[in-house]
Design a protein around this motif. Sequence first.
Motif, PDB file in Angstrom:
ATOM      1  N   GLY A  52       0.801  -1.216   0.000  1.00 61.22           N
ATOM      2  CA  GLY A  52       0.000   0.000   0.000  1.00 61.22           C
ATOM      3  C   GLY A  52       0.832   1.264   0.000  1.00 61.22           C
ATOM      4  O   GLY A  52       0.322   2.352  -0.335  1.00 61.22           O
ATOM      5  N   LEU A  53       2.121   1.171   0.357  1.00 60.37           N
ATOM      6  CA  LEU A  53       2.967   2.367   0.464  1.00 60.37           C
ATOM      7  C   LEU A  53       3.147   3.111  -0.854  1.00 60.37           C
ATOM      8  O   LEU A  53       3.112   4.353  -0.862  1.00 60.37           O
ATOM      9  CB  LEU A  53       4.324   1.981   1.058  1.00 60.37           C
ATOM     10  CG  LEU A  53       5.311   3.134   1.263  1.00 60.37           C
ATOM     11  CD1 LEU A  53       4.769   4.149   2.267  1.00 60.37           C
ATOM     12  CD2 LEU A  53       6.673   2.599   1.718  1.00 60.37           C
ATOM     13  N   PRO A  54       3.366   2.458  -2.001  1.00 58.80           N
ATOM     14  CA  PRO A  54       3.516   3.218  -3.240  1.00 58.80           C
ATOM     15  C   PRO A  54       2.313   4.097  -3.568  1.00 58.80           C
ATOM     16  O   PRO A  54       2.490   5.224  -4.077  1.00 58.80           O
ATOM     17  CB  PRO A  54       3.726   2.126  -4.299  1.00 58.80           C
ATOM     18  CG  PRO A  54       4.344   0.996  -3.541  1.00 58.80           C
ATOM     19  CD  PRO A  54       3.663   1.021  -2.208  1.00 58.80           C
ATOM     20  N   PRO A  91       8.518   9.529  -2.647  1.00 59.08           N
ATOM     21  CA  PRO A  91       9.285  10.580  -1.962  1.00 59.08           C
ATOM     22  C   PRO A  91      10.742  10.218  -1.694  1.00 59.08           C
ATOM     23  O   PRO A  91      11.576  11.123  -1.528  1.00 59.08           O
ATOM     24  CB  PRO A  91       8.508  10.764  -0.647  1.00 59.08           C
ATOM     25  CG  PRO A  91       7.093  10.436  -1.015  1.00 59.08           C
ATOM     26  CD  PRO A  91       7.226   9.267  -1.967  1.00 59.08           C
ATOM     27  N   LEU A  92      11.074   8.936  -1.653  1.00 59.35           N
ATOM     28  CA  LEU A  92      12.466   8.541  -1.462  1.00 59.35           C
ATOM     29  C   LEU A  92      13.343   8.876  -2.663  1.00 59.35           C
ATOM     30  O   LEU A  92      14.573   8.900  -2.549  1.00 59.35           O
ATOM     31  CB  LEU A  92      12.547   7.033  -1.178  1.00 59.35           C
ATOM     32  CG  LEU A  92      12.116   6.571   0.211  1.00 59.35           C
ATOM     33  CD1 LEU A  92      12.007   5.051   0.250  1.00 59.35           C
ATOM     34  CD2 LEU A  92      13.092   7.058   1.281  1.00 59.35           C
ATOM     35  N   HIS A  93      12.727   9.132  -3.792  1.00 61.03           N
ATOM     36  CA  HIS A  93      13.485   9.351  -5.027  1.00 61.03           C
ATOM     37  C   HIS A  93      13.553  10.821  -5.432  1.00 61.03           C
ATOM     38  O   HIS A  93      13.997  11.137  -6.541  1.00 61.03           O
ATOM     39  CB  HIS A  93      12.859   8.517  -6.150  1.00 61.03           C
ATOM     40  CG  HIS A  93      12.888   7.039  -5.892  1.00 61.03           C
ATOM     41  ND1 HIS A  93      13.974   6.246  -6.199  1.00 61.03           N
ATOM     42  CD2 HIS A  93      11.977   6.210  -5.316  1.00 61.03           C
ATOM     43  CE1 HIS A  93      13.725   4.999  -5.847  1.00 61.03           C
ATOM     44  NE2 HIS A  93      12.509   4.946  -5.308  1.00 61.03           N
ATOM     45  N   VAL A  99      13.396  11.755   4.756  1.00 53.72           N
ATOM     46  CA  VAL A  99      12.646  10.574   5.189  1.00 53.72           C
ATOM     47  C   VAL A  99      13.469   9.848   6.246  1.00 53.72           C
ATOM     48  O   VAL A  99      14.647   9.546   6.022  1.00 53.72           O
ATOM     49  CB  VAL A  99      12.344   9.622   4.012  1.00 53.72           C
ATOM     50  CG1 VAL A  99      11.525   8.433   4.492  1.00 53.72           C
ATOM     51  CG2 VAL A  99      11.626  10.357   2.884  1.00 53.72           C
ATOM     52  N   ARG A 100      12.831   9.586   7.379  1.00 53.51           N
ATOM     53  CA  ARG A 100      13.473   8.812   8.436  1.00 53.51           C
ATOM     54  C   ARG A 100      12.769   7.464   8.555  1.00 53.51           C
ATOM     55  O   ARG A 100      11.543   7.415   8.650  1.00 53.51           O
ATOM     56  CB  ARG A 100      13.396   9.551   9.778  1.00 53.51           C
ATOM     57  CG  ARG A 100      14.131  10.885   9.770  1.00 53.51           C
ATOM     58  CD  ARG A 100      14.171  11.526  11.140  1.00 53.51           C
ATOM     59  NE  ARG A 100      12.855  11.862  11.671  1.00 53.51           N
ATOM     60  CZ  ARG A 100      12.643  12.804  12.596  1.00 53.51           C
ATOM     61  NH1 ARG A 100      13.670  13.490  13.088  1.00 53.51           N
ATOM     62  NH2 ARG A 100      11.419  13.049  13.034  1.00 53.51           N
ATOM     63  N   LEU A 101      13.542   6.391   8.542  1.00 54.66           N
ATOM     64  CA  LEU A 101      13.008   5.040   8.685  1.00 54.66           C
ATOM     65  C   LEU A 101      13.430   4.485  10.037  1.00 54.66           C
ATOM     66  O   LEU A 101      14.596   4.619  10.440  1.00 54.66           O
ATOM     67  CB  LEU A 101      13.505   4.132   7.564  1.00 54.66           C
ATOM     68  CG  LEU A 101      12.980   4.447   6.155  1.00 54.66           C
ATOM     69  CD1 LEU A 101      13.926   5.402   5.434  1.00 54.66           C
ATOM     70  CD2 LEU A 101      12.821   3.173   5.342  1.00 54.66           C
ATOM     71  N   TRP A 102      12.464   3.849  10.727  1.00 58.86           N
ATOM     72  CA  TRP A 102      12.684   3.392  12.092  1.00 58.86           C
ATOM     73  C   TRP A 102      12.318   1.905  12.234  1.00 58.86           C
ATOM     74  O   TRP A 102      11.343   1.450  11.652  1.00 58.86           O
ATOM     75  CB  TRP A 102      11.804   4.182  13.065  1.00 58.86           C
ATOM     76  CG  TRP A 102      11.964   5.661  13.041  1.00 58.86           C
ATOM     77  CD1 TRP A 102      11.379   6.550  12.157  1.00 58.86           C
ATOM     78  CD2 TRP A 102      12.722   6.468  13.948  1.00 58.86           C
ATOM     79  NE1 TRP A 102      11.733   7.843  12.471  1.00 58.86           N
ATOM     80  CE2 TRP A 102      12.557   7.827  13.564  1.00 58.86           C
ATOM     81  CE3 TRP A 102      13.523   6.172  15.062  1.00 58.86           C
ATOM     82  CZ2 TRP A 102      13.158   8.879  14.255  1.00 58.86           C
ATOM     83  CZ3 TRP A 102      14.123   7.218  15.746  1.00 58.86           C
ATOM     84  CH2 TRP A 102      13.943   8.555  15.337  1.00 58.86           C
ATOM     85  N   ALA A 103      13.093   1.186  13.051  1.00 56.84           N
ATOM     86  CA  ALA A 103      12.766  -0.201  13.388  1.00 56.84           C
ATOM     87  C   ALA A 103      13.220  -0.476  14.812  1.00 56.84           C
ATOM     88  O   ALA A 103      14.319  -0.060  15.212  1.00 56.84           O
ATOM     89  CB  ALA A 103      13.416  -1.174  12.422  1.00 56.84           C
ATOM     90  N   ALA A 134      16.508  11.164  -1.930  1.00 61.50           N
ATOM     91  CA  ALA A 134      16.128  11.951  -0.759  1.00 61.50           C
ATOM     92  C   ALA A 134      17.206  11.852   0.315  1.00 61.50           C
ATOM     93  O   ALA A 134      18.120  11.022   0.255  1.00 61.50           O
ATOM     94  CB  ALA A 134      14.785  11.454  -0.217  1.00 61.50           C
ATOM     95  N   ASP A 135      17.086  12.718   1.301  1.00 60.12           N
ATOM     96  CA  ASP A 135      17.928  12.639   2.493  1.00 60.12           C
ATOM     97  C   ASP A 135      17.310  11.583   3.403  1.00 60.12           C
ATOM     98  O   ASP A 135      16.313  11.833   4.079  1.00 60.12           O
ATOM     99  CB  ASP A 135      17.969  14.008   3.176  1.00 60.12           C
ATOM    100  CG  ASP A 135      18.799  13.996   4.459  1.00 60.12           C
ATOM    101  OD1 ASP A 135      19.461  12.976   4.726  1.00 60.12           O
ATOM    102  OD2 ASP A 135      18.767  14.997   5.188  1.00 60.12           O
ATOM    103  N   VAL A 136      17.885  10.380   3.409  1.00 55.02           N
ATOM    104  CA  VAL A 136      17.313   9.230   4.110  1.00 55.02           C
ATOM    105  C   VAL A 136      18.156   8.896   5.333  1.00 55.02           C
ATOM    106  O   VAL A 136      19.378   8.789   5.252  1.00 55.02           O
ATOM    107  CB  VAL A 136      17.228   7.997   3.184  1.00 55.02           C
ATOM    108  CG1 VAL A 136      16.572   6.834   3.917  1.00 55.02           C
ATOM    109  CG2 VAL A 136      16.464   8.331   1.914  1.00 55.02           C
ATOM    110  N   ALA A 137      17.474   8.735   6.473  1.00 52.48           N
ATOM    111  CA  ALA A 137      18.154   8.347   7.705  1.00 52.48           C
ATOM    112  C   ALA A 137      17.540   7.050   8.223  1.00 52.48           C
ATOM    113  O   ALA A 137      16.314   6.892   8.242  1.00 52.48           O
ATOM    114  CB  ALA A 137      18.026   9.446   8.755  1.00 52.48           C
TER     115      ALA A 137
END
Length: 281
Positions: A52-54, A91-93, A99-103, A134-137
């Motif tokens: 569903g994310l796209p 948005p990642l592109h 964009v910050r990704l967390w786990a 994008a600026d991804v963390a």
Amino acid sequence: MAEVNNNLSVTFWGTRGSIACPGPDTIRYGGNTSCLEVMCGNKRLIFDGGTGLPNLGRKIMTEPVPSELPVDLLLTHTHLDHIVGIPFFAPLHIPGNQVRLWAGHLLPNRTLKQTLSDMMAPPLFPIPPEIFQADVAFHDFEPQSPPDVGDGIKIRTAPLNHPNGATGYRVDFAGKSVCYITDTEHVPGRPDQNILDLVQDADLIIYDSTYTDEEFDRFVGFGHSTWSEGVRLADAANVGRLVVFHHDPSHNDVFMDGIAAEVEKVRPGTIVAKEGETLTL
């Protein structure tokens, strides 16, 4: 003076578990795997990156007024159905996006960046995460040290009972609260205290209801729960409203209609998650 936006809303972009199942028999409840958009005022939180994310990414790209940056993508865990949409999140592109990704389930043996890099590698995938513009963390955290996303939002987390680990989330904002508890297996007759503590007095709980009670015994060890257990937890924790979520791919719209009717009898006002539906608290 600009009006303060204290709305808290949840939009379902993917409601299924295990594998996407789009088709004529899953139109009403949806066929994409897990993805939620939680808006805390003008701040966007995304929970899980399934198929569903796209679609959410395409919607974000057409918004006339961007949400406050950075966008935070918080993962319950990294099984494929919850991360397969990440490489296709527009948005990642885009240069300039943050964009910050967390786990919260991978430490100490692995990291989120390592795990996504393994998925986005030959022969499984043709391009690595370094393709993102994008600026991804990438952030890994322990359940006792949950993400701090700012903007007056408080996030609490708890470990869930799922193979390879998973994380449950609670978001509190402007006096309202929503909990996202999916991919967890209950022990019959013994409520999960971690979950009870996390969801106590919450306005809304979105709960893993993959199986019915009749199906559950055949899938012990798979790491999922039932809508009946969701009802018991919601009642025990004084939760306002329960949302049935993470529908099994074999449960078509007719089957889900039956679940909706049964759960309404037991706990009136309960919602069965539908792809595209928005709930505002």
